[in-house]
Each structure stands twice: as C-alpha cells, then as structure tokens.
Design an enzyme around this catalytic site. Sequence first.
Site, PDB file in Angstrom:
ATOM      1  N   ASP A  98       0.816  -1.219   0.000  1.00 43.21           N
ATOM      2  CA  ASP A  98       0.000   0.000   0.000  1.00 43.21           C
ATOM      3  C   ASP A  98       0.848   1.267   0.000  1.00 43.21           C
ATOM      4  O   ASP A  98       2.070   1.215   0.192  1.00 43.21           O
ATOM      5  CB  ASP A  98      -0.961  -0.007   1.199  1.00 43.21           C
ATOM      6  CG  ASP A  98      -0.285  -0.460   2.503  1.00 43.21           C
ATOM      7  OD1 ASP A  98       0.961  -0.473   2.557  1.00 43.21           O
ATOM      8  OD2 ASP A  98      -1.006  -0.786   3.453  1.00 43.21           O
TER       9      ASP A  98
ATOM     10  N   ASP B 153      -7.677  -3.276  14.591  1.00 44.52           N
ATOM     11  CA  ASP B 153      -9.056  -3.694  14.290  1.00 44.52           C
ATOM     12  C   ASP B 153      -9.106  -4.855  13.299  1.00 44.52           C
ATOM     13  O   ASP B 153     -10.172  -5.206  12.799  1.00 44.52           O
ATOM     14  CB  ASP B 153      -9.845  -2.507  13.733  1.00 44.52           C
ATOM     15  CG  ASP B 153      -9.168  -1.906  12.506  1.00 44.52           C
ATOM     16  OD1 ASP B 153      -8.112  -2.428  12.078  1.00 44.52           O
ATOM     17  OD2 ASP B 153      -9.690  -0.916  11.973  1.00 44.52           O
TER      18      ASP B 153
ATOM     19  N   HIS C 178      -7.407  -4.959  10.312  1.00 48.71           N
ATOM     20  CA  HIS C 178      -7.178  -4.663   8.883  1.00 48.71           C
ATOM     21  C   HIS C 178      -5.816  -5.190   8.429  1.00 48.71           C
ATOM     22  O   HIS C 178      -4.873  -5.292   9.219  1.00 48.71           O
ATOM     23  CB  HIS C 178      -7.376  -3.171   8.562  1.00 48.71           C
ATOM     24  CG  HIS C 178      -6.301  -2.247   8.999  1.00 48.71           C
ATOM     25  ND1 HIS C 178      -6.415  -1.426  10.093  1.00 48.71           N
ATOM     26  CD2 HIS C 178      -5.076  -1.974   8.471  1.00 48.71           C
ATOM     27  CE1 HIS C 178      -5.324  -0.697  10.223  1.00 48.71           C
ATOM     28  NE2 HIS C 178      -4.484  -1.018   9.254  1.00 48.71           N
TER      29      HIS C 178
ATOM     30  N   GLU D  40      -9.597  -1.740   5.313  1.00 52.23           N
ATOM     31  CA  GLU D  40     -10.289  -1.443   6.563  1.00 52.23           C
ATOM     32  C   GLU D  40     -11.465  -2.403   6.758  1.00 52.23           C
ATOM     33  O   GLU D  40     -11.871  -3.104   5.830  1.00 52.23           O
ATOM     34  CB  GLU D  40     -10.799   0.006   6.527  1.00 52.23           C
ATOM     35  CG  GLU D  40      -9.694   1.042   6.416  1.00 52.23           C
ATOM     36  CD  GLU D  40      -8.969   1.297   7.736  1.00 52.23           C
ATOM     37  OE1 GLU D  40      -8.958   0.406   8.615  1.00 52.23           O
ATOM     38  OE2 GLU D  40      -8.412   2.396   7.881  1.00 52.23           O
TER      39      GLU D  40
HETATM   40  C1  GLP Z   1      -0.842   0.244   8.635  1.00 51.67           C
HETATM   41  C2  GLP Z   1      -0.298  -0.578   7.465  1.00 51.67           C
HETATM   42  C3  GLP Z   1      -0.470  -2.062   7.730  1.00 51.67           C
HETATM   43  C4  GLP Z   1       0.102  -2.412   9.093  1.00 51.67           C
HETATM   44  C5  GLP Z   1      -0.619  -1.631  10.170  1.00 51.67           C
HETATM   45  C6  GLP Z   1      -0.092  -1.936  11.565  1.00 51.67           C
HETATM   46  O1  GLP Z   1      -2.220   0.318   8.596  1.00 51.67           O
HETATM   47  N1  GLP Z   1      -0.939  -0.249   6.222  1.00 51.67           N
HETATM   48  O2  GLP Z   1       0.197  -2.802   6.706  1.00 51.67           O
HETATM   49  O3  GLP Z   1      -0.035  -3.801   9.334  1.00 51.67           O
HETATM   50  O4  GLP Z   1      -0.429  -0.244   9.913  1.00 51.67           O
HETATM   51  O5  GLP Z   1       1.078  -1.186  11.829  1.00 51.67           O
HETATM   52  P1  GLP Z   1       2.099  -1.517  12.975  1.00 51.67           P
HETATM   53  O6  GLP Z   1       2.900  -2.675  12.517  1.00 51.67           O
HETATM   54  O7  GLP Z   1       2.939  -0.284  13.093  1.00 51.67           O
HETATM   55  O8  GLP Z   1       1.314  -1.829  14.196  1.00 51.67           O
END
Ligand code: GLP
Length: 264
Positions: free
Chosen positions: A67, A136, A138, A143
Amino acid sequence: MEIVIQPTPEAASLIAAHIIANLVRDKPDCVLGLATGSTPLPMYRELARMHREDGLDFSRVTTFNLDEYVGLPPEHPQSYHAFMHEHLFRHIDAAPERIHIPNGMAADVPAECARYEAAIRAAGGIDLQVLGIGTDGHIGFNERSSSLASRTRIKTLTEQTRRDNARFFGRPENVPLHVITMGVGSIMDTRQVLLLAFGENKARAVAEAVEGPITAMNPASILQMHAVAKALLDEPAASKLALGDYYRWVFANKPQWQRFVRGR
Ligand code: GLP
C-alpha cells in the site's frame, strides 16, 4: 492457519526472516509481497544482516508493497516508498526496477490500481506475502467492511487507523485520508502468507482473525481460507487465543524436517 507463538518479537522475526531467506535461496527470482509499519522492522533488520554478513542475494528478487498513501510523493519521509528505502532497500541489493510500490501521486488512481494488479500478474504472482495487522484486524489498508474479494483500489482510512498512524505524522489531521492498497482478494491470491503481530494491543484482532468467524469486520479472518498462512506472534499478541497451549504444543513437537530455521 498455523500459529507460532514466540517469547519476543525478535524471536518471531528471526523465524520470519529465515522463512524468507530459505525461499530466496531456493528460488532466487522469487516474488515477495512486503508490508510497512513497525511490526516487520526486526525482520527487515535481520534480512539486512543476512545480506551483509551471509551474502543473502536479493538481486533477482521482485517485490510488491501492499500500500501507499495517496498524495505523498516518494521523497516524503512518511511515504511508504521512503519507509521501505530506509528500512530495507538501501541495506540490500534488490534491483530498483524490480521494486514495486503503488504510486500515491498517480493522476488516474483507478488506472494505477489496474496497472499494479497487472504488474503482479506479469511477475507470475506473489510467492510470499508479509502482513502486519491493524488493531481492528485490517491487513494492508483494507479497513473493516472491505470486500473480502477486493483487488488493488483506493480506500478511505478510518478515524482509528489515522489515530494509530498519527505517531508518524505528528497529528491525526496530518495523516492522509486516502490510500491505495492491494485488496483482500489480491492478498488471498499469494502463494504463502506470513502474518506478524506483536504486543498486547493486537491480541483481540489476532484472536478474532484466527479463531473467530470469517467476516469483513476483521479482514484478516479471511486468512483462515488461505492454504499456506502462518501467524508469527509474540506472547502478548497471542494472549487472547483460546487454543494458545495447543499452538505451543504443536510448535514444540514439530518434526525436524518441518522446522523453519535451517542452514543453507
Ligand atoms: C498500517 C499498514 C499495515 C500495518 C498496520 C499496523 O495500517 N498499512 O500494513 O499492518 O499499519 O502497523 P504496525 O505494525 O505499526 O502496528
């Protein structure tokens, strides 16, 4: 889904790095799906170490990131282009022309999404997809309520995700509203998935994803339908799993040939 519970994020990340390294050695021109966020950082550090010290060769590997924020140029410090360069690409020998990240500056977003899907197909599909998970449930930026069959497309972030990511942008208002993300269906097409989750704040999302019903209200739960999906967890992230003891028992009794960490 195979659930691997380790005492620390570092221990789980080491396993993830070994799985990737074994794939890269067995198939030097493999296609990796990569994720951003704080979760994969220890794994990227270990892959960089393996390149530096053990000569792990990424020169023929192709990568696709999940993304990118819409409206952030690649040189913006919070863009996922900048993140990947900083934390992985500048430390390894991946060929720039084989690195793919959605273009958040594209004038025609639907065309960019179609181009991205076509590029994944042209590369022969993704051999191994790395995933983190949002608080949540995702995955990527899919989402809650995302179509479980979705392809790469634009999404609008929830307030929750913007709050979670605000730490990188100073204030939630500075977090872009829109993103381009590979879809849940695009992720399900990959040949192998490694889902990483660390920390108590991921425990509920992990328990729902692994043991709850398959639902668009926790997009990661669709991974129950993926034939080769592993969740690599630390103890706090695993703390709400009903069958935690069973997963630890399975891991402790793996036959030698099935262990992940092997030498060359
Ligand atoms: C963002 C990214 C996800 C990631 C999520 C959790 O939303 N697009 O790919 O898994 O954050 O981030 P973190 O690993 O910092 O908790």
